[in-house]
Write a protein that holds these residues in place. Structure first.
Motif: not given
Length: 359
Positions: A269, A273, A276, A316, A319-320
């Motif tokens: 994860r 991130e 992202a 993911t 969602s970021l």
């Protein structure tokens, strides 16, 4: 006269007969036999040679060996193209029924020099005030130099150390501790910055706040490489080019999942991130997320797993805060291995999610 027979005719005339030597009939018989043997054996021997030649060629071809074959009687001569085939060609030929001996001819074996060890390959990703360290160094001491320098520049709590150690790597004359000065020069405001040390060359990419920061980072990199090549591709106050974004995404560590699952680990994860952050710094960039597996399991299972993992990463990122229309995902299962092999090392490399910038 000894050995002579005398006779007298009715008229009183005399004549004599000399008898033949006793070995003459034997010699004639031997000569006749030799002629018969020659007349029979020569064509028969040629037939044997042709038969052995044909059958040996077939046997060698079936064994995957391309060779020149000839026979003198039952003694064979085989010429192969490489020294590596010599022993196998000898065994195959002697296995052909009727072959007595074989002389295998091959070019001399040339020993290849060992491949030079791979150099240090290190990538330091700077984004949002945090640093991620990836790559391979030859010793724990080298790893410590880089990690300590990064922690001094950004604080230990802001450094994720994913460096690995491989004693087969060649030592690098770069001042590894000096990489910390490069990080410090980039500073915490740098977006999606990458310090890439590969083949004794440092490449700088990312977006920095000013020309001053760009120049300081380059000067620090030149000091660390002791005058060797530095590629400064830093961009001041604007989004990076697609090729630069691709470099930044490639520099990310491997996205990790739970075993045989599409669930991200904590480290996995964290990598997403970081991806992202790179995409937020470059809002015009669109990315395809591609999942790959190793060869463990069935083809169908691996295909489904690769698709699920790629979709997890996409979800993911959304969602970021990354817009869905900038992202797509697909899975390739085990069909596109990065390296060949099925051992643990090859499997670890082939299990991956790749971020591919769409041009």
């Amino acid at each position: 006269m000894a050995g002579t027979t005398r006779s007298t005719t009715t008229s009183g005339a005399r004549w004599q007969v000399r008898p033949r030597h006793p070995l003459i009939p034997i010699g004639a018989a031997v000569a006749g036999l030799a002629a018969l043997v020659f007349a029979f054996e020569v064509p028969h021997r040629h037939s044997i040679e042709d038969n052995l030649t044909d059958r040996t060629k077939v046997a060698l071809s079936d064994a995957g060996i391309d060779a020149e074959v000839s026979f003198t009687g039952r003694d064979g001569r085989v010429k192969v193209g490489s020294a590596d085939e010599a022993d196998k060609a000898r065994d195959v030929t002697l296995g052909v029924e009727g072959v007595r001996v074989v002389d295998v001819q091959a070019p001399p074996k040339v020993e290849k020099p060992p491949a030079p060890p791979e150099p240090i390959a290190v990538k330091l990703l700077v984004d949002g005030g945090k640093v991620t360290l990836t790559g391979t160094v030859p010793a724990d001491g080298d790893r410590g130099k880089i990690a300590d320098a990064a922690k001094q520049a950004f604080g230990a709590e802001n450094v994720q150390d994913d460096l690995t150690v491989d004693a087969k790597r060649a030592a690098d004359d770069t001042d590894l501790a000096g990489l910390g000065a490069v990080l410090a020069a980039l500073g915490k405001d740098t977006k999606a910055g990458v310090v890439d040390l590969t083949d004794h060359v440092i490449t700088l990419t990312g977006t920095v706040a000013s020309q001053e920061v760009k120049d300081k980072a380059e000067a620090a990199a030149r000091a660390a490489t002791k005058g060797q090549a530095v590629r400064n591709e830093l961009v001041v106050g604007q989004a990076a080019a697609p090729a630069q974004v691709q470099t930044q995404l490639v520099a990310l560590p491997t996205v990790e999942f739970e075993n045989d699952s599409a669930t991200l680990t904590a480290k996995g994860r964290a990598v997403v991130e970081n991806a992202a952050s790179i995409l937020k710094a470059n809002p015009a960039i669109k990315v395809s997320i591609e999942g790959h597996t190793d060869v463990t399991g069935t083809v169908a299972h691996n295909q489904a797993l690769s698709e699920a993992r790629a979709k997890t990463v996409l979800d993911t990122l959304v969602s970021l805060g990354i817009a869905p229309d900038r992202l797509s995902s697909k899975g390739f299962g085990e069909s596109r291995p990065k390296v060949q092999g099925a051992d643990d090392a090859a499997n670890a490399v082939n299990r991956r999610v790749e971020f591919i910038v769409q041009q």
